[in-house]
Design an enzyme around this catalytic site. Structure first.
Site, short mmCIF file in Angstrom:
data_model
loop_
_atom_site.label_atom_id
_atom_site.label_comp_id
_atom_site.label_asym_id
_atom_site.label_seq_id
_atom_site.Cartn_x
_atom_site.Cartn_y
_atom_site.Cartn_z
N ASP A 15 0.72 0.90 6.69
CA ASP A 15 -0.15 0.03 5.89
C ASP A 15 -0.67 -1.13 6.72
O ASP A 15 -0.24 -1.33 7.86
CB ASP A 15 0.62 -0.48 4.65
N ASN A 49 10.84 -4.55 -5.43
CA ASN A 49 10.37 -3.89 -6.65
C ASN A 49 10.24 -2.37 -6.48
O ASN A 49 9.63 -1.70 -7.31
CB ASN A 49 9.05 -4.50 -7.14
N HIS A 86 8.69 -0.79 -3.95
CA HIS A 86 7.50 -0.27 -3.27
C HIS A 86 7.85 0.27 -1.90
O HIS A 86 8.79 -0.18 -1.25
CB HIS A 86 6.37 -1.31 -3.21
N GLU A 105 2.62 -0.33 -4.75
CA GLU A 105 3.31 -1.13 -5.76
C GLU A 105 3.64 -0.27 -6.98
O GLU A 105 3.06 0.80 -7.16
CB GLU A 105 2.40 -2.29 -6.19
C1 GLP Z 1 6.33 -5.00 3.13
C2 GLP Z 1 5.94 -3.70 3.80
C3 GLP Z 1 6.91 -2.59 3.46
C4 GLP Z 1 8.32 -3.08 3.65
C5 GLP Z 1 8.60 -4.24 2.74
C6 GLP Z 1 10.03 -4.75 2.79
O1 GLP Z 1 5.89 -5.09 1.83
N1 GLP Z 1 4.62 -3.29 3.45
O2 GLP Z 1 6.64 -1.48 4.29
O3 GLP Z 1 9.23 -2.04 3.38
O4 GLP Z 1 7.72 -5.28 3.14
O5 GLP Z 1 10.19 -5.60 3.89
P1 GLP Z 1 11.56 -6.20 4.36
O6 GLP Z 1 12.20 -5.11 5.19
O7 GLP Z 1 11.19 -7.38 5.20
O8 GLP Z 1 12.36 -6.55 3.17
#
Ligand code: GLP
Length: 257
Positions: free
Chosen positions: A65, A133, A135, A140
Site C-alpha cells: 500500500d 481494527n 485491517h 479498512e
Molecule cells: C499500517 C499499514 C499496515 C500495518 C498497520 C499496523 O496501517 N498500512 O500494513 O499492518 O499499519 O502497523 P504496526 O505494525 O505499526 O502496528
C-alpha cells in the site's frame, strides 16, 4: 490456518525471518509490508545478509500500500520507508522494488496499473501486519473480500494509530492506495505477524471470528497457506491456543513453514 505463538517479539522476528529467507534464496517475488511490526524481521534479515551470506539476488518486491499525496521521497511514504528500513541494506535492485504511485495525478489509474502489474507476477509470500481494527494493507473494515487494488479512505482510528510516524495527526494523509483482499490472497503464502496486547482482539477476530468484511484480516481463513505468527501478548485472546501449540509442536515432518 497455521498459528505460531512465540514467547517474545524477538522470537517472532526470528521465525518470520526463517520463513522469508526460504523464499529469498529462490529469488522469489516478495510481498512486503510497512508499519512498526515487521521492522524487527527486516533487521534480522539484514543481519543474516551481512553476516551469514543470505542473498536476495533476483528477488523482486511488491509493497502492499501507499499514502496518497506523498512524494515517494517523503520520509513517511511507504516507498521510502521500505528502502530505509530494509531494501537499501540488502542485495536487491532498487528498480525491482514496486509500490502503488502515491503521487499520481490519477489515483484510480495508478491503482489499476498496480493491480495489472502485480497480476503479471507470482508473489511467493506476502508479509502482513495488522491494524488494531483488523485491517491488512489499508483494507479498512467493510472492505470487500473480493477487492483489488484501489483507493481507500482511512478510518480515523488508523490515522490516530499512524500519527506517531508524523509530526502531527493533521499530516497523516486521509487517502491511500492499497492492494485489495483478493489481490493479497493471490500470493502463494500469507504470513501475518503481530506483537503486543493492542493486537490481541484483532488476532482473535482474524483466527477465531467469522469470515467478515468487518475484520478484513479474516480473509486469511480463505487461503490455503496462511501463517499467523504472534507473540504471547498478541495471542492472549485466542481460546484455542493449546491446540495451536500442540499442532505447532507436532508438525508432520514434511510440513514446511
Ligand atoms: C499500517 C499499514 C499496515 C500495518 C498497520 C499496523 O496501517 N498500512 O500494513 O499492518 O499499519 O502497523 P504496526 O505494525 O505499526 O502496528
Amino acid at each position: 490456518m497455521e498459528i505460531l505463538i512465540r514467547a517474545t517479539p524477538e522470537a517472532v522476528a526470528k521465525q518470520a525471518a526463517d520463513i522469508i529467507a526460504g523464499y529469498a534464496r529462490n529469488g522469489s517475488v516478495l510481498g512486503l509490508a510497512t508499519g512498526s511490526t515487521p521492522i524487527a524481521t527486516y533487521q534480522e534479515l539484514i543481519r543474516r545478509h551481512q553476516h551469514e551470506g543470505l542473498s536476495f539476488a533476483g528477488c523482486k518486491v511488491f509493497m502492499l500500500d501507499e499514502y496518497l499525496g506523498l512524494d515517494p521521497q517523503h520520509e513517511q511514504s511507504y516507498a521510502r520507508t521500505i528502502r530505509r528500513e530494509f531494501t537499501e541494506h540488502i542485495d536487491i535492485n532498487d528498480a525491482d522494488v514496486f509500490s502503488p504511485s502515491g503521487n499520481s495525478k490519477d489515483p484510480l489509474a495508478a491503482a489499476a496499473a498496480y493491480e495489472q502489474h502485480i497480476t503479471s507476477e507470482h508473489v511467493a509470500i506476502q508479509l502482513l501486519g495488522i491494524g488494531t481494527n483488523g485491517h491488512i494493507g489499508f483494507n479498512e473494515p467493510t472492505s470487500s473480500l473480493n477487492s483489488v487494488t484501489r483507493m481507500k479512505t482511512l478510518h480515523p482510528q488508523t490515522i490516530q494509530d499512524n500519527a506517531r510516524f508524523f509530526d502531527d495527526a493533521e499530516e497523516v494523509p486521509t487517502h491511500v492506495l492499497t492492494q485489495g483482499l483478493a489481490t493479497i490472497r493471490r500470493a502463494g503464502h500469507l504470513l501475518l505477524v503481530a506483537t503486543g496486547a493492542s493486537k490481541a482482539a484483532a488476532i482473535a477476530a482474524t483466527v477465531e471470528g467469522p469470515l467478515s468484511a468487518m475484520c478484513p484480516a479474516s480473509t486469511l481463513q480463505l487461503h490455503p497457506h496462511a501463517t499467523v505468527l504472534v507473540d504471547e501478548e498478541a495471542a492472549a485472546q485466542l481460546t484455542f491456543r493449546e491446540y495451536y501449540q500442540y499442532a505447532d509442536q507436532n508438525k508432520p515432518a514434511f510440513q514446511r513453514y
